[in-house]
Design a protein around this motif. Structure first.
Motif, mmCIF file in Angstrom:
data_model
loop_
_atom_site.group_PDB
_atom_site.id
_atom_site.type_symbol
_atom_site.label_atom_id
_atom_site.label_comp_id
_atom_site.label_asym_id
_atom_site.label_seq_id
_atom_site.Cartn_x
_atom_site.Cartn_y
_atom_site.Cartn_z
ATOM 1 N N MET A 141 -59.538 -26.032 -8.887
ATOM 2 C CA MET A 141 -60.159 -26.969 -7.966
ATOM 3 C C MET A 141 -59.196 -28.142 -7.697
ATOM 4 S SD MET A 141 -63.986 -28.507 -8.293
ATOM 5 C CE MET A 141 -63.772 -30.208 -8.699
ATOM 6 N N LYS A 184 -59.902 -34.696 -6.579
ATOM 7 C CA LYS A 184 -60.377 -35.525 -5.475
ATOM 8 C C LYS A 184 -59.482 -36.751 -5.293
ATOM 9 C CE LYS A 184 -65.264 -34.285 -5.450
ATOM 10 N NZ LYS A 184 -66.649 -34.774 -5.457
ATOM 11 N N ARG A 187 -71.454 -39.093 7.466
ATOM 12 C CA ARG A 187 -70.091 -38.625 7.175
ATOM 13 C C ARG A 187 -69.686 -38.976 5.737
ATOM 14 N NH1 ARG A 187 -67.460 -41.112 12.637
ATOM 15 N NH2 ARG A 187 -69.037 -42.668 12.134
ATOM 16 N N THR A 189 -71.234 -38.257 3.123
ATOM 17 C CA THR A 189 -71.462 -37.109 2.219
ATOM 18 C C THR A 189 -70.261 -36.166 2.265
ATOM 19 O OG1 THR A 189 -72.686 -35.967 3.956
ATOM 20 C CG2 THR A 189 -73.980 -37.203 2.351
ATOM 21 N N GLY A 190 -69.673 -35.994 3.470
ATOM 22 C CA GLY A 190 -68.455 -35.183 3.563
ATOM 23 C C GLY A 190 -67.308 -35.850 2.828
ATOM 24 N N ALA A 205 -67.616 -37.754 0.243
ATOM 25 C CA ALA A 205 -67.863 -37.617 -1.203
ATOM 26 C C ALA A 205 -67.428 -36.247 -1.724
ATOM 27 C CB ALA A 205 -69.339 -37.857 -1.505
ATOM 28 N N GLU A 206 -67.284 -35.261 -0.835
ATOM 29 C CA GLU A 206 -66.843 -33.935 -1.286
ATOM 30 C C GLU A 206 -65.346 -33.897 -1.590
ATOM 31 O OE1 GLU A 206 -68.122 -31.088 1.596
ATOM 32 O OE2 GLU A 206 -70.244 -31.569 1.260
ATOM 33 N N VAL A 207 -64.604 -34.810 -0.956
ATOM 34 C CA VAL A 207 -63.145 -34.782 -1.152
ATOM 35 C C VAL A 207 -62.613 -36.036 -1.835
ATOM 36 C CG1 VAL A 207 -62.717 -33.230 0.788
ATOM 37 C CG2 VAL A 207 -62.741 -35.705 1.176
#
Ligand code: SF4
Length: 179
Positions: free
Chosen positions: A1, A4, A28, A30-31, A33-35
């Motif tokens: 993985m 981040k 946006r 939330t997107g 927070a994914e990266v």
């Protein structure tokens, strides 16, 4: 993985309007927070800046604590961004630069309209005020400046996503403004 990207943010002598504009990226986030993860920031309430990829600085530098925090960010952040007019040129807080600090304090706490119980605050725990409000680039090296009061959410989003993608940030003309 893939690890981040870490982002740290802080407000020096600012009004948190630039942070509110960051929150205006709405769903946006939330997107994001994914990266990315947030280090020191009002979003996390972490009090110290650790090693971070991106540092976003709101506000100018008006006291000794601001200098300390700003130097901590510079030491720990690979890329440091001055966000908004206050960070870039002192903004509204720098209006006090037209008069001496002594005059400013006397007008605020002694002579000003409506002052009761006149006394200049002198608690030793209060951070020492600087002679004037400085833009962040006069204290530390800044990598990028993002203008606006505040920069729009779309401008902040464009800037951050360019950096996350490893691109040189470029703002289209319609997102570049100075008010
Ligand atoms: Fe507030 Fe404007 Fe300064 Fe941002 S640039 S901290 S919105 S006064």
């Amino acid at each position: 993985m893939t690890a981040k990207i870490s982002i740290a943010t802080t407000s020096l002598a600012g009004c948190f309007g630039c942070h509110m504009s960051l929150l205006d990226i709405d769903e946006r986030i939330t997107g994001l927070a994914e990266v990315a993860v947030f280090d020191r920031s009002p979003l996390t309430d972490i009090k110290n800046c650790h090693h971070s990829d991106i540092g976003l600085i709101e506000g100018g530098v008006c006291n000794a604590e601001n200098v300390h925090v700003l130097r901590e960010f510079r030491k720990n952040c690979k890329t440091l961004i001055a966000v908004g007019a206050c960070a870039i040129n002192g903004g509204l807080p720098a209006l006090r630069n037209k008069i001496s600090l002594k005059e400013c304090l006397e007008e605020s706490y002694i002579d000003g309209l409506g002052v009761v119980n006149p006394q200049i605050p002198n608690d030793p725990e209060l951070p020492l005020l600087l002679d004037k409000v400085y833009p962040v680039h006069e204290i530390v090296k800044v990598d990028y400046s993002l203008p606006g009061c505040p920069p729009s959410a779309d401008a902040i989003w464009t800037f951050i996503t360019d950096l996350l993608a490893g691109r040189e940030p470029t703002l289209p003309g319609e997102l570049m403004h100075y008010d």
